[in-house]
Design a protein around this motif. Structure first.
Motif, mmCIF file in Angstrom:
data_model
loop_
_atom_site.group_PDB
_atom_site.id
_atom_site.type_symbol
_atom_site.label_atom_id
_atom_site.label_comp_id
_atom_site.label_asym_id
_atom_site.label_seq_id
_atom_site.Cartn_x
_atom_site.Cartn_y
_atom_site.Cartn_z
ATOM 1 N N GLN A 19 7.274 16.391 7.539
ATOM 2 C CA GLN A 19 6.532 17.490 8.180
ATOM 3 C C GLN A 19 6.875 17.182 9.706
ATOM 4 O O GLN A 19 7.401 16.335 10.218
ATOM 5 C CB GLN A 19 4.852 17.085 7.938
ATOM 6 N N ARG A 20 6.319 18.330 10.570
ATOM 7 C CA ARG A 20 6.628 17.910 11.965
ATOM 8 C C ARG A 20 5.127 17.454 12.671
ATOM 9 O O ARG A 20 5.162 18.086 13.817
ATOM 10 C CB ARG A 20 6.726 19.485 12.314
ATOM 11 N N LYS A 21 4.701 16.442 12.165
ATOM 12 C CA LYS A 21 3.810 15.916 12.786
ATOM 13 C C LYS A 21 3.487 14.326 12.297
ATOM 14 O O LYS A 21 4.369 14.100 11.213
ATOM 15 C CB LYS A 21 2.276 16.650 12.784
ATOM 16 N N ASN A 22 2.531 13.546 12.736
ATOM 17 C CA ASN A 22 2.373 12.257 11.979
ATOM 18 C C ASN A 22 3.656 11.230 12.213
ATOM 19 O O ASN A 22 3.727 10.566 11.318
ATOM 20 C CB ASN A 22 1.867 12.187 10.816
ATOM 21 N N TYR A 23 4.339 11.473 13.320
ATOM 22 C CA TYR A 23 5.512 10.816 13.356
ATOM 23 C C TYR A 23 5.175 9.078 13.489
ATOM 24 O O TYR A 23 4.387 8.978 14.436
ATOM 25 C CB TYR A 23 6.300 11.206 14.684
ATOM 26 N N MET A 34 0.912 -1.213 -0.086
ATOM 27 C CA MET A 34 -0.172 -0.112 0.368
ATOM 28 C C MET A 34 0.869 1.334 -0.048
ATOM 29 O O MET A 34 1.924 1.208 0.791
ATOM 30 C CB MET A 34 -1.080 0.018 1.072
ATOM 31 N N LYS A 35 0.633 2.244 -0.901
ATOM 32 C CA LYS A 35 1.439 3.461 -1.067
ATOM 33 C C LYS A 35 0.681 4.393 0.104
ATOM 34 O O LYS A 35 -0.449 4.598 0.101
ATOM 35 C CB LYS A 35 1.282 4.027 -2.374
ATOM 36 N N PHE A 36 1.807 5.262 0.511
ATOM 37 C CA PHE A 36 1.313 6.409 1.806
ATOM 38 C C PHE A 36 1.986 7.479 1.232
ATOM 39 O O PHE A 36 3.361 7.519 0.935
ATOM 40 C CB PHE A 36 1.745 6.025 2.950
ATOM 41 N N SER A 37 1.249 8.611 1.038
ATOM 42 C CA SER A 37 1.665 10.064 0.701
ATOM 43 C C SER A 37 2.513 10.494 1.639
ATOM 44 O O SER A 37 2.215 10.474 2.908
ATOM 45 C CB SER A 37 0.646 10.750 0.207
ATOM 46 N N ALA A 38 3.407 11.414 1.574
ATOM 47 C CA ALA A 38 4.351 12.101 2.474
ATOM 48 C C ALA A 38 4.378 13.578 1.933
ATOM 49 O O ALA A 38 5.387 13.960 1.355
ATOM 50 C CB ALA A 38 5.609 11.585 2.630
ATOM 51 N N SER A 39 3.381 14.591 2.325
ATOM 52 C CA SER A 39 3.126 15.807 1.894
ATOM 53 C C SER A 39 4.084 16.703 2.813
ATOM 54 O O SER A 39 4.109 16.225 3.592
ATOM 55 C CB SER A 39 1.749 16.205 1.730
ATOM 56 N N LEU A 40 4.377 17.721 2.386
ATOM 57 C CA LEU A 40 5.151 18.751 3.034
ATOM 58 C C LEU A 40 4.321 19.703 3.635
ATOM 59 O O LEU A 40 3.172 19.926 3.200
ATOM 60 C CB LEU A 40 5.946 19.550 2.109
ATOM 61 N N ASP A 41 4.469 19.868 5.042
ATOM 62 C CA ASP A 41 3.853 20.802 5.812
ATOM 63 C C ASP A 41 4.046 22.238 5.405
ATOM 64 O O ASP A 41 4.956 22.727 4.640
ATOM 65 C CB ASP A 41 3.879 20.555 7.353
ATOM 66 N N LYS A 42 3.354 23.117 6.053
ATOM 67 C CA LYS A 42 3.283 24.504 5.677
ATOM 68 C C LYS A 42 4.707 25.128 5.707
ATOM 69 O O LYS A 42 5.350 26.008 4.980
ATOM 70 C CB LYS A 42 2.245 25.566 6.289
ATOM 71 N N LEU A 43 5.561 24.979 6.874
ATOM 72 C CA LEU A 43 6.751 25.271 7.302
ATOM 73 C C LEU A 43 7.733 25.045 6.565
ATOM 74 O O LEU A 43 8.554 25.735 5.884
ATOM 75 C CB LEU A 43 7.145 24.988 8.938
ATOM 76 N N THR A 44 7.717 23.702 6.100
ATOM 77 C CA THR A 44 8.601 23.073 5.070
ATOM 78 C C THR A 44 8.359 24.012 3.727
ATOM 79 O O THR A 44 9.445 24.211 3.108
ATOM 80 C CB THR A 44 8.454 21.504 5.118
#
Length: 160
Positions: A129-133, A1-11
């Protein structure tokens, strides 16, 4: 299963700021610097190389199947054998807040490279991103991922 890894706003802001700064410096070096300084040009090319490598290495997505966990980037795909995984946990933002980047990117196209944290010690991050660790402990190393759907990612890793 593929999981996306989007950039957060600060990044996104850090990445845009760095790219805009390099563009402005490039214009200044090539059009306004008297005598086209050799050291200015070398510095600019070295900086551009660092930017290019960061772009090529940043994690774009994760993939988990019954045998492997893969980290995909523009340049490579790194695999972790699921039989090497000892534990998968979801640390809180507070637990990860004081992590220190030793080598790698600290916001430009994400957070990836070697990091240190008092609680978890040495870790290799593939974060955007800085969440969802999600922290994956293997027989040799600890890895940090930040998928957009951390609960689904956890479930996929815990299935054998």
């Amino acid at each position: 299963m593929k999981f996306s890894a989007s950039l957060d706003k600060l990044t996104i802001i850090i990445t845009a700021f760095v790219l805009a700064t390099v563009a402005c410096i490039s214009v200044w070096v090539f059009y306004f610097l008297p005598g086209k300084s050799f050291y200015g040009q070398i510095s600019l090319y070295a900086g551009a190389a660092v930017l290019l490598v960061s772009f090529l290495l940043y994690p774009t997505s994760y993939f988990a199947d019954e045998n492997f966990l893969k980290v995909n980037s523009v340049l490579f795909s790194r695999s972790i054998c699921k039989t090497d995984i000892i534990e998968v946990i979801q640390p809180t933002i507070e637990q990860m807040k004081n992590s220190v980047r030793i080598a790698g990117s600290g916001g430009f196209f994400g957070y990836f490279g070697l990091f240190y944290n008092v609680t978890y010690k040495w870790m290799i991050w593939f974060a955007t991103q800085r969440k969802n660790y999600v922290l994956v402990k293997t027989t040799k190393r600890k890895f940090v991922f930040t998928p957009d759907q951390p609960e689904e990612f956890l479930k996929a890793l815990q299935r054998s």
